[in-house]
Design an enzyme around this catalytic site. Structure first.
Site, PDB file in Angstrom:
ATOM      1  N   ASP A  16       9.563 -33.043   6.739  1.00 40.88           N
ATOM      2  CA  ASP A  16       9.648 -31.592   6.905  1.00 40.88           C
ATOM      3  C   ASP A  16       8.854 -31.149   8.126  1.00 40.88           C
ATOM      4  O   ASP A  16       7.828 -31.758   8.450  1.00 40.88           O
ATOM      5  CB  ASP A  16       9.089 -30.934   5.627  1.00 40.88           C
ATOM      6  N   ASN A  64      21.045 -27.845   2.847  1.00 35.60           N
ATOM      7  CA  ASN A  64      20.952 -27.703   4.310  1.00 35.60           C
ATOM      8  C   ASN A  64      22.246 -27.172   4.953  1.00 35.60           C
ATOM      9  O   ASN A  64      22.236 -26.748   6.102  1.00 35.60           O
ATOM     10  CB  ASN A  64      20.566 -29.029   4.981  1.00 35.60           C
TER      11      ASN A  64
HETATM   12  C1  FPP Z   1      13.203 -30.892   8.153  1.00 36.30           C
HETATM   13  O1  FPP Z   1      12.663 -30.069   9.131  1.00 36.30           O
HETATM   14  C2  FPP Z   1      14.167 -31.808   8.706  1.00 36.30           C
HETATM   15  C3  FPP Z   1      15.505 -31.856   8.405  1.00 36.30           C
HETATM   16  C4  FPP Z   1      16.194 -30.973   7.457  1.00 36.30           C
HETATM   17  C5  FPP Z   1      16.380 -32.805   9.060  1.00 36.30           C
HETATM   18  C6  FPP Z   1      15.873 -34.185   9.094  1.00 36.30           C
HETATM   19  C7  FPP Z   1      16.522 -34.868  10.175  1.00 36.30           C
HETATM   20  C8  FPP Z   1      15.917 -35.712  11.030  1.00 36.30           C
HETATM   21  C9  FPP Z   1      14.502 -36.118  10.996  1.00 36.30           C
HETATM   22  C10 FPP Z   1      16.764 -36.203  12.098  1.00 36.30           C
HETATM   23  C11 FPP Z   1      17.048 -37.613  12.100  1.00 36.30           C
HETATM   24  C12 FPP Z   1      17.135 -38.327  10.819  1.00 36.30           C
HETATM   25  C13 FPP Z   1      17.398 -39.625  10.771  1.00 36.30           C
HETATM   26  C14 FPP Z   1      17.492 -40.371   9.494  1.00 36.30           C
HETATM   27  C15 FPP Z   1      17.581 -40.355  12.029  1.00 36.30           C
HETATM   28  P1  FPP Z   1      12.988 -28.524   9.096  1.00 36.30           P
HETATM   29  O2  FPP Z   1      14.111 -28.272  10.035  1.00 36.30           O
HETATM   30  O3  FPP Z   1      13.224 -28.095   7.701  1.00 36.30           O
HETATM   31  O4  FPP Z   1      11.681 -27.938   9.667  1.00 36.30           O
HETATM   32  P2  FPP Z   1      11.032 -26.511   9.347  1.00 36.30           P
HETATM   33  O5  FPP Z   1      10.698 -26.517   7.896  1.00 36.30           O
HETATM   34  O6  FPP Z   1       9.853 -26.493  10.237  1.00 36.30           O
HETATM   35  O7  FPP Z   1      12.058 -25.488   9.713  1.00 36.30           O
END
Ligand code: FPP
Length: 233
Positions: A16, A64
């Site tokens: 996260d 998501n």
């Molecule tokens: C959470 O941060 C992240 C996600 C929902 C996406 C996860 C994806 C990756 C790490 C990209 C690549 C993955 C792989 C397996 C290569 P957020 O966007 O919820 O952050 P925030 O809470 O700060 O908005």
């Protein structure tokens, strides 16, 4: 590695904070996801190095889809790019790639990439890398119940129920790590986390490196796991 004698067999991670990482730098959110993908590579390297057998990362939840279409598309493209890039390396390092979630609902392109990754690495025995994609813990339980009904299973208990989960042989996580200071499970591995040790860190996912992973393991090692029992002595 020094002081890492009690290595968890299965570590699950809620990655996260990508969006906040980007925002703090005045960058679009997708830059955070790109940096997040680099952090995934570091986590795989470290887990492999210390002998963790299962590493599960929450890449995309069923919730998501509510994000702006642009961001969803960017994450999906990033995943396809990343998986394609990683396959030869995973194979070489004997790491088996698997996916967890309602992957049948994803686009044809993603599904074929997933199938390719799973097929090519299916005989790898070194470590299991599980990518939760279009995943929801409640949906996994419902899908298991549907399987049980469709197969007309008459008797079910806590020991046999996991046979109907997405990856029946996946052991329950010993340790769950969530970054960015949020202290929630967020519909991740609801059945499997029953006795898992939880570790929360303020670090945003793109900044989660080997040192941070090591801290999580050291914290895990300091805990006594009783599984609801009272330990003797
Ligand atoms: C959470 O941060 C992240 C996600 C929902 C996406 C996860 C994806 C990756 C790490 C990209 C690549 C993955 C792989 C397996 C290569 P957020 O966007 O919820 O952050 P925030 O809470 O700060 O908005």
């Amino acid at each position: 590695m020094e002081n890492l004698y009690k290595i968890p067999k299965h570590v699950a991670i809620i990655m996260d904070g990508n969006g906040r990482w980007a925002k703090r730098r005045g960058l679009p959110r997708i830059f955070g996801h790109r940096k997040g993908a680099e952090a995934v590579e570091k986590a795989i390297d470290f887990a492999h190095k210390v002998g963790i057998e299962w590493l599960t990362v929450f890449a995309f939840s069923t919730e998501n889809w509510e994000r702006p279409k642009e961001e969803v598309n960017a994450i999906m493209s990033l995943l396809v790019e990343y998986i394609n890039k990683k396959i030869p390396e995973l194979l070489e390092r004997n790491i088996r790639l698997r996916f967890l979630g309602r992957t049948q609902e994803l686009s044809e392109k993603i599904q074929s990439t997933i199938k390719k990754g799973e097929e090519i690495t299916k005989n790898c025995t070194g470590m299991n890398l599980v990518v939760a994609l279009n995943y929801s813990g409640r949906a996994e339980i419902i899908d298991a119940v549907r399987k049980i009904i469709s197969q007309d299973v008459k008797r079910i208990d806590e020991n046999t129920f996991p046979e109907y989960l997405y990856i029946p042989e996946m052991p329950d996580p010993d340790l769950l790590i969530r970054t960015s200071g949020e202290k929630r499970i967020s519909n991740f591995l609801l059945w499997e986390l029953a006795y898992t040790e939880l570790y929360f860190t303020e670090v945003l996912w793109p900044d989660f490196d080997e040192e941070e992973f090591k801290n999580a393991l050291l914290d895990y090692q300091s805990r006594e796991r009783r599984f609801g029992k009272i330990l003797e002595g």
